[in-house]
Design a protein around this motif. Structure first.
Motif, PDB file in Angstrom:
ATOM      1  N   ASP A  21       0.823  -1.211   0.000  1.00 40.48           N
ATOM      2  CA  ASP A  21       0.000   0.000   0.000  1.00 40.48           C
ATOM      3  C   ASP A  21       0.859   1.264   0.000  1.00 40.48           C
ATOM      4  OD1 ASP A  21      -2.292  -1.567   0.003  1.00 40.48           O
ATOM      5  OD2 ASP A  21      -2.628  -1.370   2.163  1.00 40.48           O
ATOM      6  N   ALA A  22       1.996   1.227   0.702  1.00 45.11           N
ATOM      7  CA  ALA A  22       2.896   2.383   0.750  1.00 45.11           C
ATOM      8  C   ALA A  22       3.714   2.514  -0.540  1.00 45.11           C
ATOM      9  CB  ALA A  22       3.829   2.266   1.955  1.00 45.11           C
ATOM     10  N   PHE A  23       4.112   1.399  -1.123  1.00 45.08           N
ATOM     11  CA  PHE A  23       4.970   1.417  -2.307  1.00 45.08           C
ATOM     12  C   PHE A  23       4.206   1.691  -3.596  1.00 45.08           C
ATOM     13  CE2 PHE A  23       8.824  -1.366  -0.878  1.00 45.08           C
ATOM     14  CZ  PHE A  23       8.986  -0.585   0.245  1.00 45.08           C
ATOM     15  N   GLN A  24       2.984   1.204  -3.684  1.00 48.32           N
ATOM     16  CA  GLN A  24       2.207   1.266  -4.924  1.00 48.32           C
ATOM     17  C   GLN A  24       2.090   2.684  -5.490  1.00 48.32           C
ATOM     18  OE1 GLN A  24       1.332  -1.398  -6.545  1.00 48.32           O
ATOM     19  NE2 GLN A  24       0.236  -0.377  -8.162  1.00 48.32           N
ATOM     20  N   PRO A  25       1.740   3.698  -4.696  1.00 48.74           N
ATOM     21  CA  PRO A  25       1.603   5.044  -5.259  1.00 48.74           C
ATOM     22  C   PRO A  25       2.919   5.606  -5.819  1.00 48.74           C
ATOM     23  CG  PRO A  25       0.589   4.939  -3.089  1.00 48.74           C
ATOM     24  CD  PRO A  25       1.335   3.661  -3.291  1.00 48.74           C
ATOM     25  N   LYS A  26       4.036   5.091  -5.352  1.00 51.71           N
ATOM     26  CA  LYS A  26       5.342   5.573  -5.800  1.00 51.71           C
ATOM     27  C   LYS A  26       5.896   4.740  -6.949  1.00 51.71           C
ATOM     28  CE  LYS A  26       6.132   7.262  -1.252  1.00 51.71           C
ATOM     29  NZ  LYS A  26       6.977   7.809  -0.288  1.00 51.71           N
ATOM     30  N   GLY A  27       5.194   3.673  -7.294  1.00 48.69           N
ATOM     31  CA  GLY A  27       5.629   2.815  -8.383  1.00 48.69           C
ATOM     32  C   GLY A  27       6.772   1.875  -8.020  1.00 48.69           C
ATOM     33  N   TYR A  28       7.005   1.681  -6.730  1.00 47.86           N
ATOM     34  CA  TYR A  28       8.080   0.789  -6.281  1.00 47.86           C
ATOM     35  C   TYR A  28       7.687  -0.669  -6.481  1.00 47.86           C
ATOM     36  CZ  TYR A  28      10.010   4.811  -3.687  1.00 47.86           C
ATOM     37  OH  TYR A  28      10.519   6.021  -3.314  1.00 47.86           O
ATOM     38  N   VAL A  29       8.689  -1.498  -6.663  1.00 46.22           N
ATOM     39  CA  VAL A  29       8.504  -2.937  -6.804  1.00 46.22           C
ATOM     40  C   VAL A  29       8.757  -3.572  -5.438  1.00 46.22           C
ATOM     41  CG1 VAL A  29       9.441  -5.021  -7.881  1.00 46.22           C
ATOM     42  CG2 VAL A  29       9.169  -2.927  -9.222  1.00 46.22           C
ATOM     43  N   LEU A  30       7.924  -4.531  -5.080  1.00 43.85           N
ATOM     44  CA  LEU A  30       8.043  -5.217  -3.793  1.00 43.85           C
ATOM     45  C   LEU A  30       8.274  -6.703  -4.044  1.00 43.85           C
ATOM     46  CD1 LEU A  30       7.826  -4.967  -0.701  1.00 43.85           C
ATOM     47  CD2 LEU A  30       5.357  -5.306  -0.943  1.00 43.85           C
ATOM     48  N   SER A  31       9.339  -7.235  -3.440  1.00 46.36           N
ATOM     49  CA  SER A  31       9.647  -8.652  -3.609  1.00 46.36           C
ATOM     50  C   SER A  31      10.102  -9.246  -2.284  1.00 46.36           C
ATOM     51  CB  SER A  31      10.734  -8.840  -4.675  1.00 46.36           C
ATOM     52  OG  SER A  31      11.956  -8.303  -4.237  1.00 46.36           O
ATOM     53  N   ALA A  32      10.156 -10.570  -2.244  1.00 48.44           N
ATOM     54  CA  ALA A  32      10.622 -11.267  -1.045  1.00 48.44           C
ATOM     55  C   ALA A  32      11.359 -12.531  -1.467  1.00 48.44           C
ATOM     56  CB  ALA A  32       9.447 -11.634  -0.140  1.00 48.44           C
ATOM     57  N   VAL A  33      12.284 -12.926  -0.627  1.00 49.94           N
ATOM     58  CA  VAL A  33      12.977 -14.200  -0.787  1.00 49.94           C
ATOM     59  C   VAL A  33      12.467 -15.110   0.324  1.00 49.94           C
ATOM     60  CG1 VAL A  33      15.209 -15.370  -0.731  1.00 49.94           C
ATOM     61  CG2 VAL A  33      15.022 -13.092  -1.739  1.00 49.94           C
ATOM     62  N   VAL A  34      11.978 -16.276  -0.060  1.00 47.40           N
ATOM     63  CA  VAL A  34      11.403 -17.203   0.905  1.00 47.40           C
ATOM     64  C   VAL A  34      11.972 -18.599   0.690  1.00 47.40           C
ATOM     65  CG1 VAL A  34       9.244 -15.878   1.076  1.00 47.40           C
ATOM     66  CG2 VAL A  34       9.412 -17.749  -0.554  1.00 47.40           C
ATOM     67  N   ASP A  39       7.195 -27.647   3.670  1.00 52.37           N
ATOM     68  CA  ASP A  39       6.679 -27.533   5.034  1.00 52.37           C
ATOM     69  C   ASP A  39       6.876 -26.123   5.588  1.00 52.37           C
ATOM     70  OD1 ASP A  39       9.469 -28.163   5.091  1.00 52.37           O
ATOM     71  OD2 ASP A  39       9.299 -28.685   7.208  1.00 52.37           O
ATOM     72  N   VAL A  40       7.979 -25.477   5.239  1.00 51.58           N
ATOM     73  CA  VAL A  40       8.206 -24.099   5.682  1.00 51.58           C
ATOM     74  C   VAL A  40       7.207 -23.165   5.012  1.00 51.58           C
ATOM     75  CG1 VAL A  40       9.851 -22.177   5.701  1.00 51.58           C
ATOM     76  CG2 VAL A  40      10.642 -24.505   6.176  1.00 51.58           C
ATOM     77  N   ILE A  41       6.982 -23.358   3.730  1.00 49.23           N
ATOM     78  CA  ILE A  41       6.013 -22.530   3.003  1.00 49.23           C
ATOM     79  C   ILE A  41       4.633 -22.665   3.634  1.00 49.23           C
ATOM     80  CG2 ILE A  41       4.781 -22.253   0.814  1.00 49.23           C
ATOM     81  CD1 ILE A  41       7.443 -23.041  -0.572  1.00 49.23           C
ATOM     82  N   GLU A  42       4.200 -23.894   3.859  1.00 49.79           N
ATOM     83  CA  GLU A  42       2.862 -24.127   4.409  1.00 49.79           C
ATOM     84  C   GLU A  42       2.702 -23.553   5.813  1.00 49.79           C
ATOM     85  OE1 GLU A  42       2.518 -28.348   4.032  1.00 49.79           O
ATOM     86  OE2 GLU A  42       1.856 -28.228   1.941  1.00 49.79           O
ATOM     87  N   ASN A  43       3.766 -23.622   6.619  1.00 50.20           N
ATOM     88  CA  ASN A  43       3.679 -23.181   8.009  1.00 50.20           C
ATOM     89  C   ASN A  43       4.028 -21.711   8.222  1.00 50.20           C
ATOM     90  OD1 ASN A  43       2.912 -25.720   9.074  1.00 50.20           O
ATOM     91  ND2 ASN A  43       5.017 -26.399   8.998  1.00 50.20           N
ATOM     92  N   SER A  44       4.734 -21.110   7.278  1.00 49.12           N
ATOM     93  CA  SER A  44       5.279 -19.776   7.520  1.00 49.12           C
ATOM     94  C   SER A  44       4.696 -18.669   6.672  1.00 49.12           C
ATOM     95  CB  SER A  44       6.797 -19.799   7.302  1.00 49.12           C
ATOM     96  OG  SER A  44       7.405 -20.747   8.134  1.00 49.12           O
ATOM     97  N   TYR A  45       4.099 -18.994   5.546  1.00 47.27           N
ATOM     98  CA  TYR A  45       3.673 -17.955   4.617  1.00 47.27           C
ATOM     99  C   TYR A  45       2.209 -18.110   4.225  1.00 47.27           C
ATOM    100  CZ  TYR A  45       8.748 -17.972   4.097  1.00 47.27           C
ATOM    101  OH  TYR A  45      10.096 -17.977   4.335  1.00 47.27           O
ATOM    102  N   ASN A  46       1.516 -17.003   4.184  1.00 45.20           N
ATOM    103  CA  ASN A  46       0.170 -16.967   3.635  1.00 45.20           C
ATOM    104  C   ASN A  46       0.350 -16.723   2.135  1.00 45.20           C
ATOM    105  OD1 ASN A  46      -2.349 -16.090   2.662  1.00 45.20           O
ATOM    106  ND2 ASN A  46      -2.965 -15.410   4.695  1.00 45.20           N
ATOM    107  N   VAL A  47       0.457 -17.789   1.382  1.00 47.96           N
ATOM    108  CA  VAL A  47       0.834 -17.711  -0.029  1.00 47.96           C
ATOM    109  C   VAL A  47      -0.154 -16.883  -0.842  1.00 47.96           C
ATOM    110  CG1 VAL A  47       1.291 -19.064  -2.112  1.00 47.96           C
ATOM    111  CG2 VAL A  47       2.109 -19.877   0.110  1.00 47.96           C
ATOM    112  N   SER A  48      -1.429 -17.002  -0.583  1.00 49.80           N
ATOM    113  CA  SER A  48      -2.398 -16.238  -1.371  1.00 49.80           C
ATOM    114  C   SER A  48      -2.223 -14.736  -1.164  1.00 49.80           C
ATOM    115  CB  SER A  48      -3.832 -16.674  -1.056  1.00 49.80           C
ATOM    116  OG  SER A  48      -4.140 -16.429   0.297  1.00 49.80           O
TER     117      SER A  48
END
Length: 64
Positions: A21-34, A39-48
């Motif tokens: 929400d903060a980045f979108q108006p400025k046109g910034y790109v948002l990414s993450a390394v996971v 099992d880590v994905i299922e337990n740690s991240y809300n993928v949707s």
């Protein structure tokens, strides 16, 4: 999974949405390394939520 892990999963998703929400108006790109471990994905991240708000999701084999 205990309550702390559940809270962390949802708190991380909330953080990503707030950053989006903060980045979108400025046109910034948002990414993450996971982790690429299923099992880590299922337990740690809300993928949707992450897939909705991140422009890129990078998977790394050696992360927890």
């Amino acid at each position: 999974m205990d309550n702390m892990e559940t809270d962390d999963k949802e708190n991380f998703a909330t953080l990503i949405k707030e950053l989006y929400d903060a980045f979108q108006p400025k046109g910034y790109v948002l990414s993450a390394v996971v982790s690429s471990k299923k099992d880590v994905i299922e337990n740690s991240y809300n993928v949707s939520t992450l897939s909705k708000y991140l422009n890129f999701i990078n998977l790394i084999k050696r992360l927890s």
